[in-house]
Scaffold this motif. Structure first.
Motif, PDB file in Angstrom:
ATOM      1  N   ARG A 105      52.202  20.748  41.675  1.00 34.62           N
ATOM      2  CA  ARG A 105      51.903  19.863  40.548  1.00 34.62           C
ATOM      3  C   ARG A 105      50.501  19.264  40.662  1.00 34.62           C
ATOM      4  N   LEU A 106      50.081  18.988  41.898  1.00 32.68           N
ATOM      5  CA  LEU A 106      48.771  18.366  42.080  1.00 32.68           C
ATOM      6  C   LEU A 106      47.626  19.346  41.797  1.00 32.68           C
ATOM      7  N   SER A 109      46.767  22.620  37.885  1.00 31.66           N
ATOM      8  CA  SER A 109      45.841  22.730  36.760  1.00 31.66           C
ATOM      9  C   SER A 109      44.515  23.366  37.150  1.00 31.66           C
ATOM     10  N   PRO A 228      50.586  20.141  34.728  1.00 35.97           N
ATOM     11  CA  PRO A 228      50.188  18.768  34.371  1.00 35.97           C
ATOM     12  C   PRO A 228      48.789  18.459  34.868  1.00 35.97           C
ATOM     13  N   LYS A 229      48.122  17.516  34.222  1.00 35.31           N
ATOM     14  CA  LYS A 229      46.811  17.078  34.664  1.00 35.31           C
ATOM     15  C   LYS A 229      46.959  16.173  35.897  1.00 35.31           C
ATOM     16  N   VAL A 230      45.893  16.147  36.682  1.00 33.30           N
ATOM     17  CA  VAL A 230      45.916  15.340  37.898  1.00 33.30           C
ATOM     18  C   VAL A 230      45.916  13.854  37.536  1.00 33.30           C
ATOM     19  N   THR A 231      46.887  13.147  38.043  1.00 26.10           N
ATOM     20  CA  THR A 231      46.988  11.702  37.814  1.00 26.10           C
ATOM     21  C   THR A 231      47.188  11.000  39.149  1.00 26.10           C
ATOM     22  N   LEU A 232      47.076   9.703  39.129  1.00 27.55           N
ATOM     23  CA  LEU A 232      47.299   8.925  40.344  1.00 27.55           C
ATOM     24  C   LEU A 232      48.724   9.100  40.848  1.00 27.55           C
ATOM     25  N   GLY A 233      49.675   9.236  39.924  1.00 26.23           N
ATOM     26  CA  GLY A 233      51.068   9.446  40.319  1.00 26.23           C
ATOM     27  C   GLY A 233      51.260  10.734  41.091  1.00 26.23           C
ATOM     28  N   LEU A 234      50.579  11.835  40.671  1.00 23.11           N
ATOM     29  CA  LEU A 234      50.692  13.100  41.377  1.00 23.11           C
ATOM     30  C   LEU A 234      50.046  13.017  42.757  1.00 23.11           C
ATOM     31  N   GLU A 237      52.441  11.181  44.935  1.00 28.13           N
ATOM     32  CA  GLU A 237      53.577  12.051  45.259  1.00 28.13           C
ATOM     33  C   GLU A 237      53.219  13.023  46.375  1.00 28.13           C
TER      34      GLU A 237
END
Length: 457
Positions: A105-106, A109, A228-234, A237
């Motif tokens: 997920r990280l 993309s 998914p796009k890279v976010t702080l949540g990813l 995680e």
């Protein structure tokens, strides 16, 4: 003109090489060749009578028994089953599955994101398991179907899995380095620290290659359209998924590097830590414990059988004057000290096509190490550069074990040719790291020097 003992040494080595291709277990080949060449050497000796001959042969064989017994009493080798247990237990703990999900997920993309995830997980597994077979099979099982589903090149997918899974033989805790330290009477901690930077450098170059080839040839590693796009949540995680293996790495390697525990003691900490991770992930049950114990016993028995056969072979080789013969042959080469080292590494590279790292470490390395020391080279540097070269033996046909591991669990559409072609760039990267460590010795010696405050011993 060759002396009689030199002809016997050449015949001993030639017989061993030829018998490898018969398919007999390598341990029995080593032991059998050793037995018969003791008989041949003694038969050719000037013995007075049959009783003298039998007494002389008994003395020779009693020395072999004494050598084997002394090695079985070596406390350093206790680290082997502990590290093997740790690796197999960690593979069954579910840590790798969580890492694969989080990293996919990280990095999903990115161009080649799945392959980058495999490299990153391979580095983490290498620093916490050290078991190549288990790492390659686990990475192949988790990632190959996913990469095939997203249209990855079969060659890139299999190559990155096979190469990333072999990092465990170099990045500490490495059972190869434990055996090398035992054979050469060196500090395991010195070799662990010396191999750390070259191992991480090798993993980083794998990632660089994936990034470059993915962006140059965009069809070989497309990114998933639904990634998914890279976010702080990813990111968080992924950090949470890394926490467990990072804690195990710190417990094992940190205790060695900071002088808290020996390698043997740290291996026990690692085995216990792997069980805790399996318990936390609810993967620890009686069946898991039984399977891990069986796997540990089987792998340890395989290694020790070769270890004992190689010990007998090496003792017979030395008794026949093989070490002096090889030292004379190497020193007579008209290449200078650096040229001799290059020849040794080239022989190890070619031998890796037909032999496993274990046989090369147990037979060839102890024979050439005295020559290297006599030439004035740092033994830690030489063992590290030799270990990097031996890593190619997992990826070079016809007996590259990582190739067989990948083929055994790969999807049906992946052919053997795809695997062979896929590992070629990674073998080239391994040779590049050999060159870098050879030319810039500080890559292997800086960390031991910083830890000990002096040159590696």
């Amino acid at each position: 003109m060759l002396e009689t003992y030199e002809l016997i040494v050449i015949a001993l080595m030639a017989s061993f090489i030829l018998l490898i291709f018969t398919g007999y277990p390598i341990a029995w080949v080593l032991a059998g060749v050793s037995f018969w060449f003791v008989v041949i050497a003694l038969w050719g000796a000037e013995t007075l009578d049959w009783d003298t001959f039998m007494l002389d042969r008994w003395i020779r064989f009693s020395v072999i028994v004494d050598r084997i017994w002394s090695q079985m009493q070596n406390s350093v080798l206790v680290a082997l089953p502990n590290f093997i247990f740790m690796g197999i237990m960690l593979d069954k703990s579910g840590v790798a599955e969580k890492l694969m999900q989080a990293f996919t997920r990280l990095f999903g993309s990115l161009q080649g994101g799945l392959a980058i995830s495999v490299c990153a997980i391979g580095i983490l597994l290498a620093a916490s398991t050290g078991i190549v077979g288990a790492s390659v099979v686990l990475l192949a099982t988790l990632s190959l179907p996913l990469m095939m589903a997203y249209g990855y090149s079969r060659q890139l997918a299999t190559g990155v899995v096979a190469a990333s899974g072999t990092l465990g033989i170099l990045i500490p805790p490495s059972i190869m380095l434990v055996i090398m330290a035992d054979q050469l009477a060196m500090s395991v901690g010195d070799l662990f620290m010396g191999a750390m930077i070259p191992g991480l450098l090798l993993g980083a170059l794998y990632i660089v290659y994936v990034v470059v080839i993915s962006n140059v040839s965009r069809g070989v590693a497309p990114h998933p359209p639904d990634a998914p796009k890279v976010t702080l949540g990813l990111v968080l995680e992924a950090l949470r998924a890394m926490a467990a293996p990072a804690a195990l790495i710190l417990a094992v390697l940190g205790s060695i590097f900071f002088g808290i525990a020996t390698a043997t003691e740290a291996s026990a900490v690692g085995a216990f830590g792997a069980m805790l991770l399996a318990l936390i992930n609810r993967r620890l049950d009686w069946r898991t414990i039984k399977d891990v114990c069986y796997g540990t016993a089987s792998t340890t028995a395989f290694i020790m059988a070769i270890f004992l056969g190689a010990s007998a072979f090496a003792l017979v080789m030395r008794s026949l004057g093989g070490d002096e013969f090889i030292a004379h042959m190497l020193k007579s080469l008209p290449f200078g000290p650096d040229g001799i080292i290059i020849v040794i590494l080239a022989i190890a590279f070619v031998a890796g096509f037909f032999l496993d790292w274990l046989e090369i470490s147990l037979i060839f390395l102890p024979l050439v190490a005295p020559v290297v020391r006599a030439l004035g080279y740092d033994p830690v540097w030489f063992v590290v550069v030799f270990a990097v070269m031996l890593q190619t033996s997992f990826l070079t046909p016809p007996v590259g074990f990582s190739l067989f591991y990948v083929k055994g669990v790969a999807p049906k559409e992946i052919e053997t040719r795809d695997i062979y072609l896929g590992v070629l760039p990674f073998v080239a990267i391994q040779l590049l790291v050999v060159f870098l460590v050879f030319e810039f010795a500080e890559i292997a010696l800086w960390l031991p020097r910083e830890v000990y405050g002096a040159a590696a011993r």
